[in-house]
Write a protein that holds these residues in place. Sequence first.
Motif, PDB file in Angstrom:
ATOM      1  N   THR A 260      -0.904   6.664   1.262  1.00 56.44           N
ATOM      2  CA  THR A 260      -2.318   7.044   1.363  1.00 56.44           C
ATOM      3  C   THR A 260      -3.199   5.846   1.661  1.00 56.44           C
TER       4      THR A 260
ATOM      5  N   ALA B  53      -3.527   3.332  -0.594  1.00 56.94           N
ATOM      6  CA  ALA B  53      -3.953   2.753  -1.866  1.00 56.94           C
ATOM      7  C   ALA B  53      -3.056   1.578  -2.240  1.00 56.94           C
TER       8      ALA B  53
ATOM      9  N   LYS C 153      -5.800  -7.980   1.748  1.00 59.22           N
ATOM     10  CA  LYS C 153      -6.119  -7.281   0.493  1.00 59.22           C
ATOM     11  C   LYS C 153      -5.682  -8.068  -0.744  1.00 59.22           C
TER      12      LYS C 153
ATOM     13  N   LEU D 195       0.871  -1.173   0.000  1.00 59.84           N
ATOM     14  CA  LEU D 195       0.000   0.000   0.000  1.00 59.84           C
ATOM     15  C   LEU D 195       0.904   1.218   0.000  1.00 59.84           C
ATOM     16  N   ASP D 196       0.494   2.279  -0.681  1.00 59.38           N
ATOM     17  CA  ASP D 196       1.294   3.510  -0.596  1.00 59.38           C
ATOM     18  C   ASP D 196       0.913   4.247   0.687  1.00 59.38           C
TER      19      ASP D 196
END
Length: 132
Positions: free
Chosen positions: A43, A45, A117, A40-41
């Motif tokens: 943010t 995302a 995820k 995930l970055d």
Amino acid sequence: MTTRKEMEIVSTEAAPAAIGPYSQAIKLGGLLFTSGQIPLDATGALVAGGVEEQAHQVFRNLQAVLEAGGASLASVVKATVFLKDMNDFATVNDIYASYFGDHKPARSAVEVARLPKDVLVEIEVIASTLVE
């Protein structure tokens, strides 16, 4: 016996926030224990792409968390790599080696049925905050 007061929660906005009831890392004495980092970055995302792009994002996250805790990849003593598919081992291993260079911490690598995820790779590390 160690008390909770001796534990320090480590957090940075340079890596994704925890997506559950846990911390990005915990510092205890001279050791830093990171939670598993997924691609995930900052943010939150999910990084698009295959295992290569995901592995690079995992290492960017690890670097940010380690730095926030007063450590670095050079001070990692143990890494655990979780792979959705062991057929990706060689690719992830090459990326892993590019980040660690000559430093070779102890490591385990395992294939798991599923990761958060549905990502392809997750890595957690233990680092020393006393060695640089």
